[in-house]
Design an enzyme around this catalytic site. Structure first.
Site, PDB file in Angstrom:
ATOM      1  N   GLY B   8       0.809  -1.219   0.000  1.00  0.00           N
ATOM      2  CA  GLY B   8       0.000   0.000   0.000  1.00  0.00           C
ATOM      3  C   GLY B   8       0.839   1.264   0.000  1.00  0.00           C
ATOM      4  O   GLY B   8       0.442   2.279   0.561  1.00  0.00           O
ATOM      5  N   LYS B 181      17.062   0.260 -16.463  1.00  0.00           N
ATOM      6  CA  LYS B 181      16.539   0.988 -15.295  1.00  0.00           C
ATOM      7  C   LYS B 181      17.570   0.986 -14.155  1.00  0.00           C
ATOM      8  O   LYS B 181      17.743   1.994 -13.456  1.00  0.00           O
ATOM      9  CB  LYS B 181      15.230   0.333 -14.832  1.00  0.00           C
ATOM     10  CG  LYS B 181      14.533   0.998 -13.646  1.00  0.00           C
ATOM     11  CD  LYS B 181      13.695   2.185 -14.085  1.00  0.00           C
ATOM     12  CE  LYS B 181      13.014   2.904 -12.926  1.00  0.00           C
ATOM     13  NZ  LYS B 181      11.807   2.233 -12.456  1.00  0.00           N
ATOM     14  N   ASN B 199      18.309  16.164 -10.753  1.00  0.00           N
ATOM     15  CA  ASN B 199      18.940  15.224 -11.683  1.00  0.00           C
ATOM     16  C   ASN B 199      19.768  15.913 -12.777  1.00  0.00           C
ATOM     17  O   ASN B 199      20.829  15.437 -13.153  1.00  0.00           O
ATOM     18  CB  ASN B 199      17.877  14.333 -12.343  1.00  0.00           C
ATOM     19  CG  ASN B 199      17.147  13.472 -11.326  1.00  0.00           C
ATOM     20  OD1 ASN B 199      17.520  13.430 -10.154  1.00  0.00           O
ATOM     21  ND2 ASN B 199      16.109  12.776 -11.769  1.00  0.00           N
ATOM     22  N   GLU B 260      16.653   2.549  -1.304  1.00  0.00           N
ATOM     23  CA  GLU B 260      16.744   1.294  -2.060  1.00  0.00           C
ATOM     24  C   GLU B 260      18.184   0.993  -2.477  1.00  0.00           C
ATOM     25  O   GLU B 260      18.424   0.268  -3.441  1.00  0.00           O
ATOM     26  CB  GLU B 260      15.845   1.377  -3.296  1.00  0.00           C
ATOM     27  CG  GLU B 260      14.366   1.485  -2.953  1.00  0.00           C
ATOM     28  CD  GLU B 260      13.490   1.256  -4.169  1.00  0.00           C
ATOM     29  OE1 GLU B 260      13.146   0.098  -4.442  1.00  0.00           O
ATOM     30  OE2 GLU B 260      13.157   2.247  -4.845  1.00  0.00           O
TER      31      GLU B 260
END
Lengths: 299, 299
Positions: B8, B181, B199, B260
């Site tokens: 979620g 990716k 970026n 991550e």
């Protein structure tokens, strides 16, 4: 004895204030404005809660004649070239010069100077300039001085004459002394500046500590140093003693000032390139800092 | 057709909102609280000035049975292990799974799953979760999907049934798609997160651009890729298209969230170690990010 101090930054003001207590000091400033202000109002030193004031003669560097027995060059490495050009045009054969730059980029220029005695020093004071004629002395330390060329007796006499509140310690080996400081600056300054952390974090945070060790190893290889453990222990000690401090390079970046990265990592990179040594971390931290400087100018 | 969405977070909510328009969606949440909120109030989507609301069935993941024809796994890589443990205990032989994780760390686990069809995807949407039942869709993009194992026909049917406002593009080669990716994430995310920049700065600032190229080269070597120029051009294009964006890793660090980095640089480092490839920059950026995460926990 007369002392000339070249440079009106925090180091120049600090040295002018203390040395004027036992010597006759003239401070040479880049701008006429700063010299006028010092001549009109005197020089202020802030230490803790105490503010002191004394009169020091100030002269724009353009009018420097080099007549003092000792000249202390306090400008940053990246401003040194202009000063050296002027030194080469004067008759300074009889005089003594003390260079207080960080890094080692200045060493290669010193052989060209005609001065009788050339000393190099390494500053362990904390100081910052509040205004053109006020300096805060917020970290008591010593100045380490070693002979690059010249007579030991002269240095001994000078050190004895310095006020006891502003000690100078004689070091036997100028190269060893500068290397020790260079290693400290090359490991601590860039990492803390990019990560925006206090010095102590580098050894407390296990992830930063791994990078810290890797940067150190690259430096040892570039400088081809034997007594690796001594330099490492000194580096750790400095991190512990200055654990709560924010490095000068971090402060420079935050204030959008040029850093001393060229004198520190730039010097190491030039040596690495000359000797064909691969040093990816030094190169990366050099570019990270140069990139931040570039942001400050173009951002 | 019934679709189950596991997770979620922003991705889970976004997919639940759009796919519920043409499928019967159940969203499986980590907490009972979030499921209750979604069931009571519905799911909100914010897009520009517009706020929309629809009802989606929500169930705590603890009660997941795996009965839907398609299950989309949207949890982050570092939460995937718990989900996979549960998947291994269910009879899922007849069903289809789509994995939407960043990085490539999840690929090695997929062979162990008994599901008939396994798809992997790469998300090009911008989205963030405002609350447990509200997501903002602030970057329109596509989902790229490729087959890891299974039938092409099934994928075609699925893609045709997806609402046109939320397109899915079929890619022929899952490895190539994920690598593309991964490279983007591995170069852009850590640098922008450490430097706290948008970026576009990575290619506009000549100093950062040098590091950018060096990190890219290490990745190419680790993954042993041939068509280097294609990957580099894609990387540059993403930087240009997202020049004003702040990367997810930068936002994660700023919000003291886990990043991550393990799925991205950690995956590359593990491969480099296995193949005895020296990758000092990847290692350094990995430790810089882990150090920032450590600061967030211990600072």
């Amino acid at each position: 004895m007369r002392i000339g101090i070249i440079g009106g930054g925090s180091t120049g003001l600090l040295y002018a204030y203390y040395l004027n207590q036992t010597f006759s000091v003239t401070i040479y400033t880049r701008t006429t404005l700063q010299a006028e202000k010092i001549n009109a109002e005197g020089l202020f030193l802030k230490k803790g809660e105490q503010l002191s004031n004394l009169f020091v003669k100030a002269v724009p560097f353009d009018n420097w004649k080099g007549k003092e027995e000792i000249t202390i060059v306090t400008v940053k490495q990246y401003q040194l070239e202009n000063v050296l050009l002027k030194l080469q045009n004067k008759d300074i054969k009889g005089s003594t010069f003390l260079f207080l730059q960080n890094g080692m980029g200045h060493i290669k220029h010193l052989d060209k100077l005609s001065a009788k005695n050339i000393l190099v020093g390494s500053i362990e004071h904390g100081a910052y300039r509040n205004s053109p004629n006020m300096v805060t002395h917020n970290g008591e330390g010593v100045t380490r001085v070693a002979i690059f060329r010249g007579q030991q007796e002269f240095l001994n006499d000078f050190v004895d004459a310095v006020p006891s509140s502003f000690p100078i310690v004689i070091e036997p080996d100028y190269y060893e002394m500068l290397v020790r400081k260079l290693i400290v600056n090359a490991v601590i300054n860039p990492m803390t500046a990019i990560l925006r952390i206090q010095n102590g974090e580098l050894i407390n945070n296990p992830h930063y500590y791994e990078i810290f060790q890797n940067v150190f190893s690259e430096i040892i290889e570039i400088l081809n140093l034997k007594n690796k453990d001594d330099y490492f222990n000194n580096l750790i000690q400095v991190c512990e003693k200055t654990a709560q401090n924010r490095s000068s390079m971090l402060k420079d970046l935050e204030s959008n000032r040029e850093t001393e990265v060229d004198a520190i990592l730039g010097f190491l990179l030039a040596k690495a390139e000359k000797d064909h040594i691969h040093s990816p971390l030094i190169r990366t931290f050099y570019q990270l800092i140069k990139g931040k400087e570039w942001e400050g100018i173009n951002g």
